[in-house]
Design a protein around this motif. Structure first.
Motif, mmCIF file in Angstrom:
data_model
loop_
_atom_site.group_PDB
_atom_site.id
_atom_site.type_symbol
_atom_site.label_atom_id
_atom_site.label_comp_id
_atom_site.label_asym_id
_atom_site.label_seq_id
_atom_site.Cartn_x
_atom_site.Cartn_y
_atom_site.Cartn_z
ATOM 1 N N ASP A 79 15.883 26.286 8.026
ATOM 2 C CA ASP A 79 16.177 25.719 9.336
ATOM 3 C C ASP A 79 14.863 25.212 9.922
ATOM 4 O O ASP A 79 13.978 26.003 10.222
ATOM 5 N N GLU A 80 14.735 23.921 10.061
ATOM 6 C CA GLU A 80 13.526 23.299 10.609
ATOM 7 C C GLU A 80 12.260 23.783 9.907
ATOM 8 O O GLU A 80 11.329 24.258 10.558
ATOM 9 N N THR A 108 9.788 22.258 8.730
ATOM 10 C CA THR A 108 8.540 21.524 8.953
ATOM 11 C C THR A 108 8.233 21.348 10.429
ATOM 12 O O THR A 108 7.351 20.576 10.790
ATOM 13 N N LYS A 155 3.422 19.056 6.167
ATOM 14 C CA LYS A 155 4.825 18.716 5.914
ATOM 15 C C LYS A 155 5.032 18.309 4.463
ATOM 16 O O LYS A 155 5.960 18.763 3.798
ATOM 17 N N THR A 198 17.485 20.123 9.846
ATOM 18 C CA THR A 198 16.214 19.664 10.393
ATOM 19 C C THR A 198 16.426 18.593 11.441
ATOM 20 O O THR A 198 17.433 17.895 11.462
ATOM 21 N N ASP A 248 13.739 16.608 11.758
ATOM 22 C CA ASP A 248 12.843 15.620 11.197
ATOM 23 C C ASP A 248 13.574 14.894 10.074
ATOM 24 O O ASP A 248 13.688 15.386 8.965
ATOM 25 N N ASP A 258 12.309 14.483 6.520
ATOM 26 C CA ASP A 258 12.554 15.576 5.563
ATOM 27 C C ASP A 258 13.750 15.220 4.688
ATOM 28 O O ASP A 258 13.701 15.314 3.467
#
Lengths: 330, 266, 263
Positions: free
Chosen positions: A181-182, A184, A192, A214, A216, A219
């Motif tokens: 879960d998230e 980065t 990253k 994420t 991001d 990713d």
């Protein structure tokens, strides 16, 4: 055999309303109203062993509720859920022994202890045979470059280092399934990249199934072949990432450097969006015209010195899907 | 099981020892609370002479036993301390524990170990010894056994109350202060002779929450005092029953609470 | 000044929203008050008056103690300390407002809610159970009111001062807790100070603690009257001024330290 199989899974919550202001605060003293929120609304999917799936959606879309159900933290309101042949919330201890999880916002490590002590405590908690533990630790120390901070207390290491340590902690017991879960969040570009490289390696070499949520989107673009998009509790898209891109990749961009400066060099089927002297930008859509047709059309009228076609990034595409609610209109 | 518990606690203690100054400050603080609370009673005894017939030595006997037991409980059950546990739930640490393949109760107990409570325990023992000096006891083997059972029973009893309080934080953290009535309030009550309290409170703490058997009745027996309420002769020996009853109830409620938590999240 | 009242209002509203906490606090206050009253009944037994305080007065004292815990913030106050550790202090120091007033305004809002929702309700509740002592005549009522406000000011300026230790050490929580424990005893919260032997009294009055609580209840119970009472009120004022002054000096040193550390 699917490693995760989800059928018509739903989760509803009751949420209380708050009144504002002084009078509102006084009113809250006496009464409170409730509404039901469908955080996850009848979603179905299957994930095969060895897949690396991106699970994305805007804030409050139902991502973390789904992950909580998949990890056994939450019991569904309705629907069926089986992971690794088990029902997560019913057989918690057996289930989590075969699962690894990293929640980017918080650590599973003991805050005041050196990293290595947390890891060896986890060896006992997961009952990892000493041989396995040594071999895994050796491997992760190399690939995650843990050695520089292995003896530093967790509170004193950087966020990127902590994430590496947490990844190691989540994988020491050879889980079949890894929830990220998230992973980065808050990291710089170099960190990253390093984390992404590692995730890819674990997925390919160890065959670990990975579910990645994420914010991001880069990713997802870099790691996942398959992506699932959730919003308002509904699964809006489940499929190939490049297919998604083809379907929704909005406007392509053509930047032309002309040999001389033209006043308003308009062209049919493309939109002139920017002109800076002899440098002109056009937007066009693949539905109406191909890049080569467009370039041909321009070069027939004007003298071109140089040109460049830009494809929209996957981040851009998904952002548009959220913002313009493209999937909901289908 | 015991091996992993030992490791979890070891981790907590090593963590606390990294903040040595803070640790000793808090150790002194917890010792001081107990000491000053006792002092506030002991110092006014000169003006009042007795607490409805009980001498300072007799009250100190109750006070010392209750404080040292509560201190031990607070040290071993601090993972279940409602104010601590409520925060752990809100911050998502409880979820982290649920993701580990280990008994959840064991993990919560192993998630905190407030070594600083030693301050309270030591002062409690000191007050208990002072009580024996002021008011010598005719020790028999049964009295010694009963005294140690009293400590264990109080630990179980208040540990159970901590677990109940912690479980309530699955629903609300806001009203958790009410739990203090039973934990700190209960401990405060049994530090005093129960015959000084109004009837309705005494009945409540006899028949609903049987705290009266934890300290007062054993003390009557050990100090050879008459029972003002004509309870059956077995009353002084009911402490373990009360302790076990509370702990069992608490663990059942705890399991119910976890099921609720898993259906609502936070 | 407008900013001050604005902050007070916001804090007032914020504290009003803690509905369940207020109810829980009230229940706890009632419970402990009844236990403490019972202890006084047992202590007095056959005596009618000790050190100028009657049994009725002692029971009223027990009620007042519970009524004022919230108002005087007797148990803990780490709010300023927390902003130092989270770093929020940086923006607070840049606000166009004196830093002491900034916190005082918010504490006033907090104190007002606690006085209304806990103080008044606790006293009314106890009035149903016990025969309490009430202030007699306008002069005493005014004196009690003034002393109450001064008591809050002593308490706040002291809490402000000790919270500043967080500028120097990451261990301020332990230090603060230690001080709060001292304040329970020496403010007369555990027992009216005049029940203690002379030497305890003398030590107490070297500290600011009696001026938060003990003075208020002695004026309320009518133990302190006439010139003695005026002197006690002046004494409270003196402590407030000294604590504020100390707070300003320590704050200046602390801010300089923060700036040097770049914190």
């Amino acid at each position: 055999m699917a490693i995760i199989s989800v059928r018509e899974l739903s989760k509803h919550f009751k949420v209380s309303k708050h009144n504002r202001g002084t009078m509102g605060a006084v009113r809250n003293l006496f009464s409170r109203q409730h509404t039901t929120v469908r955080a996850v609304d009848e979603i179905s999917f299957e994930i095969q062993p060895g897949e690396l799936v991106g699970y994305i959606g805007p804030n409050g879309a139902g991502k973390s509720t789904t992950i909580k159900m998949l990890t056994g933290l939450l019991v569904p309101t309705s629907g069926e859920l089986s992971v690794n042949g088990l029902v997560p919330w019913k057989e918690r201890q057996n289930y989590v022994a075969r699962v690894g999880a990293v929640f980017g916002q918080r650590t599973t490590l003991w805050w005041d202890l050196p990293v290595i002590e947390s890891l060896s405590l986890l060896q006992h908690i997961y009952k990892i045979p000493p041989g396995r533990f040594e071999a895994n630790l050796k491997e992760f120390r190399e690939t995650l470059e843990l050695d520089p901070f292995l003896n530093t207390p967790v509170r004193a290491i950087s966020l990127g280092q902590r994430m590496r340590a947490d990844l190691c902690a989540a994988l020491l017991h050879d889980p079949d399934l890894l929830f990220l879960d998230e992973p980065t969040i808050g990291l710089d570009v170099v960190a990253k990249e390093r984390i992404r490289g590692f995730i890819q390696k674990v997925n390919r070499q160890r065959g670990t199934t990975v579910i990645l949520t994420t914010h991001d989107l880069s990713d997802v673009g870099k790691l996942c072949q398959r992506v699932m998009i959730i919003d308002h509790g509904k699964l809006l898209y489940d499929g190939n990432l490049s297919a998604l891109k083809d379907r929704f990749s909005g406007k392509r961009e053509l930047v032309v450097e002309f040999a001389e400066e033209y006043a308003n060099p308009q062209i049919a089927s493309a939109e002139l969006t920017h002109q800076d002297g002899s440098r002109v930008t056009y937007h066009f859509s693949r539905d109406t015209i191909t890049a080569s047709e467009l370039i041909g059309g321009i070069s027939a009228q004007y003298r071109i010195r140089d040109l460049e076609v830009r494809e929209p990034e996957i981040e851009e595409t998904i952002r548009r899907i959220y913002e313009e609610r493209l999937l909901e209109r289908i | 099981m015991l091996e992993i518990y030992r490791r979890l606690i070891g981790v907590q203690i090593r963590g606390q020892m990294q903040y040595r100054f803070s640790f000793f400050m808090e150790l002194a603080g917890t010792a001081l609370i107990t000491l000053l609370e006792y002092a506030s009673l002991a110092l006014v005894f000169a003006r009042f002479e007795t607490l409805k017939g009980w001498s300072l030595g007799q009250v100190a006997f109750l006070f010392g036993l209750a404080e040292l037991s509560f201190g031990i409980m607070d040290m071993f059950f601090s993972g279940f301390d409602p104010s601590f546990f409520g925060l752990q739930v809100r911050r998502g640490f409880f979820d982290q524990l649920l993701l580990r393949p280990l008994n959840i109760t064991l993990q919560v107990i192993g998630s905190e170990f407030t070594l600083r409570r030693i301050g309270k325990i030591v002062v409690g023992i000191g007050i208990f010894i002072a009580a024996l000096n002021m008011n010598p006891v005719d020790w028999t083997p049964l009295k010694i056994l009963l005294t140690s059972l009293v400590v264990v029973s109080q630990v179980a009893f208040f540990g159970g109350l901590f677990i109940i309080g912690a479980t309530i934080t699955f629903w609300t953290v806001e009203s958790i202060e009410v739990v203090n009535i039973f934990t700190y309030g209960g401990s405060y009550m049994i530090s005093h002779p129960m015959h000084i309290f109004p009837n309705f409170l005494r009945y409540f703490f006899t028949f609903i929450i049987p705290a009266i058997f934890l300290n007062y009745y054993p003390a009557l027996y050990i100090l050879d005092l008459p029972d003002p309420f004509d309870m059956p002769a077995i009353a002084p020996f009911l402490a373990p029953v009360a302790g076990l009853w509370m702990l069992t109830l608490a663990l059942a409620f705890w399991r119910f609470g976890i099921r609720h938590y898993q259906s609502t999240g936070t | 000044m407008r900013l001050f009242w604005e902050l007070t209002k916001i804090s007032f509203q914020r504290h009003l929203t803690y509905r369940a906490a207020t109810v829980a606090g009230l229940v706890t206050n009632f419970f402990f008050g009844i236990l403490r009253a019972a202890i006084f009944v047992a202590l007095y037994d056959l005596q009618t008056e000790v050190e100028g305080i009657t049994l009725q007065g002692a029971i009223t004292y027990a009620a007042l103690g519970q009524a004022l815990i919230g108002y005087l913030c007797m148990f803990s106050w780490f709010e300023l300390m927390n902003t130092v550790y989270t770093g929020d202090i940086a923006s607070d120091l840049l606000k166009p407002m004196n830093y002491f007033s900034f916190w005082m305004a918010q504490d006033l809002g907090r104190a007002a809610v606690n006085f209304l929702l806990r103080g008044i309700i606790v006293m009314i509740g106890y009035a149903f159970i016990f025969d309490l002592v009430w202030p007699r005549g306008a002069a005493q009522i005014i004196a009690v009111a003034v002393s109450l406000v001064l008591g809050w000011l002593v308490s706040f300026s002291w809490r402000f001062l000790i919270n500043l230790t967080s500028f120097w050490t990451p261990n301020a929580r332990g230090i603060l807790r230690f001080f709060f424990v001292l304040s329970w005893f020496f403010s007369g919260f555990l027992m009216p100070l005049r029940f203690f032997p002379e030497w305890v009294l003398r030590i107490s009055y070297l500290m600011p603690f009696p001026h938060m609580f003990n003075t208020v209840i002695e004026i309320y119970l009518g133990v302190l009257v006439g010139p003695e009472m005026i002197l006690a009120l002046l004494n409270q004022v003196l402590w407030i001024l000294s604590l504020i002054l100390a707070g300003q000096i320590v704050l200046r040193l602390g801010v300089r330290r923060l700036v040097i550390l770049g914190g």
